[in-house]
Design an enzyme around this catalytic site. Structure first.
Site, PDB file in Angstrom:
ATOM      1  N   HIS A  79       0.823  -1.211   0.000  1.00 27.70           N
ATOM      2  CA  HIS A  79       0.000   0.000   0.000  1.00 27.70           C
ATOM      3  C   HIS A  79       0.857   1.261   0.000  1.00 27.70           C
ATOM      4  O   HIS A  79       2.013   1.261   0.453  1.00 27.70           O
ATOM      5  CB  HIS A  79      -0.942   0.011   1.206  1.00 27.70           C
ATOM      6  CG  HIS A  79      -0.229   0.126   2.526  1.00 27.70           C
ATOM      7  ND1 HIS A  79       0.260   1.316   3.010  1.00 27.70           N
ATOM      8  CD2 HIS A  79       0.064  -0.803   3.459  1.00 27.70           C
ATOM      9  CE1 HIS A  79       0.828   1.134   4.181  1.00 27.70           C
ATOM     10  NE2 HIS A  79       0.728  -0.161   4.485  1.00 27.70           N
TER      11      HIS A  79
ATOM     12  N   SER B 149       1.126   5.664   4.430  1.00 23.84           N
ATOM     13  CA  SER B 149      -0.009   5.998   5.290  1.00 23.84           C
ATOM     14  C   SER B 149       0.312   7.212   6.152  1.00 23.84           C
ATOM     15  O   SER B 149       1.466   7.653   6.233  1.00 23.84           O
ATOM     16  CB  SER B 149      -0.357   4.814   6.198  1.00 23.84           C
ATOM     17  OG  SER B 149       0.608   4.683   7.233  1.00 23.84           O
TER      18      SER B 149
ATOM     19  N   GLU C  81      -1.286  -6.363   7.960  1.00 19.33           N
ATOM     20  CA  GLU C  81       0.089  -6.129   8.382  1.00 19.33           C
ATOM     21  C   GLU C  81       0.421  -7.011   9.584  1.00 19.33           C
ATOM     22  O   GLU C  81      -0.482  -7.498  10.289  1.00 19.33           O
ATOM     23  CB  GLU C  81       0.254  -4.641   8.744  1.00 19.33           C
ATOM     24  CG  GLU C  81       1.624  -4.220   9.271  1.00 19.33           C
ATOM     25  CD  GLU C  81       2.772  -4.511   8.325  1.00 19.33           C
ATOM     26  OE1 GLU C  81       3.071  -5.714   8.123  1.00 19.33           O
ATOM     27  OE2 GLU C  81       3.372  -3.562   7.796  1.00 19.33           O
ATOM     28  N   ARG C  82       1.688  -7.231   9.811  1.00 21.56           N
ATOM     29  CA  ARG C  82       2.127  -7.900  11.040  1.00 21.56           C
ATOM     30  C   ARG C  82       1.572  -7.145  12.253  1.00 21.56           C
ATOM     31  O   ARG C  82       1.551  -5.914  12.276  1.00 21.56           O
ATOM     32  CB  ARG C  82       3.651  -7.896  11.083  1.00 21.56           C
ATOM     33  CG  ARG C  82       4.249  -8.382  12.377  1.00 21.56           C
ATOM     34  CD  ARG C  82       5.749  -8.117  12.386  1.00 21.56           C
ATOM     35  NE  ARG C  82       6.322  -8.348  13.701  1.00 21.56           N
ATOM     36  CZ  ARG C  82       7.547  -7.950  14.055  1.00 21.56           C
ATOM     37  NH1 ARG C  82       8.307  -7.299  13.187  1.00 21.56           N
ATOM     38  NH2 ARG C  82       7.988  -8.188  15.275  1.00 21.56           N
TER      39      ARG C  82
ATOM     40  N   HIS D 298       0.593  -5.374   2.756  1.00 22.33           N
ATOM     41  CA  HIS D 298       1.408  -4.576   3.665  1.00 22.33           C
ATOM     42  C   HIS D 298       2.857  -5.044   3.639  1.00 22.33           C
ATOM     43  O   HIS D 298       3.160  -6.143   3.162  1.00 22.33           O
ATOM     44  CB  HIS D 298       0.843  -4.685   5.082  1.00 22.33           C
ATOM     45  CG  HIS D 298      -0.600  -4.289   5.162  1.00 22.33           C
ATOM     46  ND1 HIS D 298      -1.015  -3.044   5.564  1.00 22.33           N
ATOM     47  CD2 HIS D 298      -1.728  -4.988   4.847  1.00 22.33           C
ATOM     48  CE1 HIS D 298      -2.333  -2.985   5.509  1.00 22.33           C
ATOM     49  NE2 HIS D 298      -2.791  -4.150   5.069  1.00 22.33           N
TER      50      HIS D 298
END
Length: 249
Positions: free
Chosen positions: A10, A13, A88-89, A183
């Site tokens: 992505h 952010s 995401e993690r 991610h």
């Protein structure tokens, strides 16, 4: 002949820009992230890569990146599947904390272990912490025991693999070109699996935001080759930006 696999991290952010641990926190794209998503779509168009099915996480920064890409490619009609397995993690109790302040509190060496080691997870969220995913309605259909309170990259790979085997791999085997917008760490996990990267080496791998990574696969879905799409100088600049962000204190 299997289809092509396109992986896209992505766009940047708002919390990337603020140097905060994000993980499963549902933050949106920054303006520059939206521009990165549109450029990623243009790179696929320039290479005449027709996307036929897409997968993304249930976090808005990935979903919005995919929306922007499909709009730019005039492909908003293709099937899209959202899965928490591409999230995401999970950074556990670090989520929402400033990275520089975390280093000041715990020491640079400890934070580097939490961030970059393959099999060591950060401190977990308490089960009654309001940030725990069991309180989020988007995970209401997921077994609570499967929802993480923290994760290492190894844990993230274990979470991604069932989706790969059950949903992504069959689409590729059917000959469809598959776009996965996810991610940094869920994609690092996938790249580790595809390229058979050693645990000691995956630590150094960064994936730039908004740059398509195209895989050509053989009949066994093993990579015949992979490459980032776009201007080499722009790709190098994006990779350097991610490296600086990763090391930012």
């Amino acid at each position: 002949m299997p289809g092509k696999l396109i992986l896209v991290r992505h766009g940047q952010s708002t919390w990337n820009l603020e140097n905060l641990f994000t993980g499963w926190t549902d933050v949106d794209l920054a303006d520059c992230g939206r521009a990165e998503a549109a450029q990623a779509a243009r790179e696929l168009l320039a290479q005449d890569v027709g996307v036929e099915v897409a997968f993304t996480s249930v976090l808005k920064r990935a979903i919005r990146t995919l929306w922007i890409m499909l709009d730019e490619m005039d492909r908003m009609w293709i099937p899209v599947e959202r899965s928490w397995r591409l999230n995401e993690r999970h950074y556990g109790a670090l989520q929402g904390l400033n990275k520089a302040q975390t280093v000041a509190q715990h020491g640079e060496a400890q934070v580097k272990v939490w961030r970059r080691s393959y099999d060591i997870a950060p401190p977990p969220l308490a089960s009654d912490d309001p940030r725990h995913p069991r309180f989020d309605p988007r995970y209401a259909g997921v077994d609570v025991a499967a929802l993480p309170a923290t994760e290492s990259l190894q844990d993230t790979l274990a979470r991604v693999l069932p989706l790969w085997h059950a949903r992504i791999a069959p689409e590729l085997r059917s000959g469809r070109n598959v776009l996965v917008v996810a991610h940094g760490n869920s994609l690092r996990a996938m790249v580790k699996m595809l390229d058979r990267i050693a645990a000691s080496e995956i630590v150094e791998l960064n994936i730039p935001t908004g740059v398509p990574l195209l895989y050509e696969l053989d009949g066994e879905l093993q990579p015949r080759g992979s490459r980032y799409l776009g201007d080499p100088q722009a790709i190098a600049a994006a990779a350097e930006a991610v490296r600086r962000q990763t090391e930012k204190r």
